[in-house]
Design an enzyme around this catalytic site. Structure first.
Site, PDB file in Angstrom:
ATOM      1  N   CYS A   1      57.914  53.924  35.824  1.00 28.22           N
ATOM      2  CA  CYS A   1      58.860  53.438  36.840  1.00 28.22           C
ATOM      3  C   CYS A   1      58.125  53.116  38.138  1.00 28.22           C
ATOM      4  O   CYS A   1      57.825  54.030  38.923  1.00 28.22           O
ATOM      5  CB  CYS A   1      59.951  54.482  37.076  1.00 28.22           C
ATOM      6  SG  CYS A   1      61.120  53.995  38.358  1.00 28.22           S
TER       7      CYS A   1
ATOM      8  N   CYS B   1      59.967  54.034  41.368  1.00 32.22           N
ATOM      9  CA  CYS B   1      59.997  55.478  41.655  1.00 32.22           C
ATOM     10  C   CYS B   1      58.651  55.954  42.211  1.00 32.22           C
ATOM     11  O   CYS B   1      58.611  56.806  43.094  1.00 32.22           O
ATOM     12  CB  CYS B   1      60.273  56.296  40.388  1.00 32.22           C
ATOM     13  SG  CYS B   1      61.609  55.685  39.359  1.00 32.22           S
ATOM     14  N   ASP B   2      57.550  55.432  41.681  1.00 33.51           N
ATOM     15  CA  ASP B   2      56.241  56.054  41.927  1.00 33.51           C
ATOM     16  C   ASP B   2      55.244  55.221  42.721  1.00 33.51           C
ATOM     17  O   ASP B   2      54.162  55.720  43.052  1.00 33.51           O
ATOM     18  CB  ASP B   2      55.601  56.436  40.575  1.00 33.51           C
ATOM     19  CG  ASP B   2      56.426  57.478  39.836  1.00 33.51           C
ATOM     20  OD1 ASP B   2      57.144  58.243  40.506  1.00 33.51           O
ATOM     21  OD2 ASP B   2      56.364  57.525  38.599  1.00 33.51           O
TER      22      ASP B   2
END
Ligand code: NAP
Length: 304
Positions: free
Chosen positions: A131, A134-135
């Site tokens: 993701c 997300c990261d």
């Protein structure tokens, strides 16, 4: 007993919830994480009509959830572990209890496929990610790689350039699969370098990712690429394990449906990425979800 149980809270499930709620059906949507599905982890949706400047995935899906709730769709957070869809009364078992309904709409979507190479499993959370939205922020000014050549991989690579110092796209062929407009953006981005005809043989690193061992599939040569993170975008696996033996599933794991989103079991419908179809996008998922809810409403009218 509910009228309709919806399994999965991505765009297909949220739209089914909205339509079922507006039809005044007692509707329950079961989602194991935060509603929104894969779309909620997408940075920018440029192809959802009505927003020429693009919509962010979290914003769009949060509004979809709010709209479904406004019309009475109930939500429960839980993982569906099994179903019994054979009788007139459908039973859905979860880790937070058992629920019953007259009709079921399966909108369980799909998750990212894993590569299966050495190092991948061990370094999840240590630089191996599925993701980018997300990261990505963990890789400020660091080199990263994205594996895959489809829309997800190339969109992620473009997003990662906001943070990373360099983004290598590792693709197993000499042409990308992604939509042309997305490809053009990637080719024009000076931070993106595409490593053609190559596969990841191993992800190296003790605690965190340190390098990728790459294999050129044309020459057979191996090389090492130092990176701090690697993002896997090599396609999807449908979430249909919990349905084994209950509805027809094709060899790839997707649910074949009719134009009215009917599965082969009366009273059981499916919509969105979990179904066998050509185009898996938010724009098709919402249409599928609306159709499934209306078809389920008609099924209930005719059978109860
Ligand atoms: P995808 O289109 O199936 O692409 C998967 C990519 O990974 C392909 O380039 C494939 O290579 C590569 N790949 C597959 N298995 C591999 C392996 N074992 N090793 C190395 N590479 C491998 O998957 P996706 O990009 O996740 O997209 C899924 C669906 O969502 C698509 O329908 C896509 O259009 C849609 N989507 C749309 C948007 C958007 O419109 N904004 C954004 C994201 C996703 P080959 O090309 O050689 O097969």
């Amino acid at each position: 007993m509910h009228d309709i149980i919806i399994i999965g809270g991505g765009p297909a499930g949220l739209t089914a919830g909205l339509y079922a709620g507006r039809a005044k059906l007692k509707t329950l949507l079961i989602e194991q994480m935060v509603a929104g599905g894969q779309a909620a982890t997408t940075d920018l949706l440029e192809n959802y009509p009505g927003a020429p400047e693009g919509s962010t995935g979290p914003d769009l899906t949060e509004r979809m959830e709010e709209q479904a709730k406004k019309f009475g769709c109930e939500f429960v957070m839980g993982e569906v572990t099994g179903v019994d869809l054979s009788g007139k009364e459908k039973v859905v078992t979860t880790n937070v209890g058992e629920f019953k309904s007259k009709a079921v709409i399966i909108t369980s979507g799909a998750t990212h496929r894993k590569l299966g190479c050495p190092g991948e499993e061990d370094l999840i959370g240590g630089g191996v990610s599925f993701c980018a939205t997300c990261d990505a922020a963990f890789f400020e000014d660091l080199p990263v790689a994205v594996v895959g050549g489809g829309d997800s991989a190339i969109s992620a690579a473009i997003y990662l350039t906001k943070f990373a110092s360099r983004v290598y796209v590792i693709h197993r062929r000499d042409a990308l699969r992604a939509t042309k407009v997305v490809q053009e953006k990637a080719f024009a981005n000076p931070k993106i370098e595409i490593v053609w005809d190559s596969v990841v043989d191993e992800i190296k690193g003790s605690e965190t990712v340190e390098a990728l061992k790459l294999k050129n599939v044309k020459t057979g040569e191996f090389s090492e690429l130092p990176v701090d993170g690697v993002f896997m975008y090599i396609g999807l696996v449908p979430n249909t394990k919990f349905l084994q033996g209950q509805v027809k599933i094709n060899p790839a794991g997707y649910i074949p449906v009719t134009a009215n989103m009917e599965t082969d079991v009366p009273g059981v419908f499916a919509a969105g990425d979990v179904t066998a179809k050509l185009l898996r996008q938010v724009v098709t998922a919402v249409g599928d979800g609306a159709t499934a809810a209306v078809a389920a409403e008609k099924y209930i009218e005719d059978n109860f």
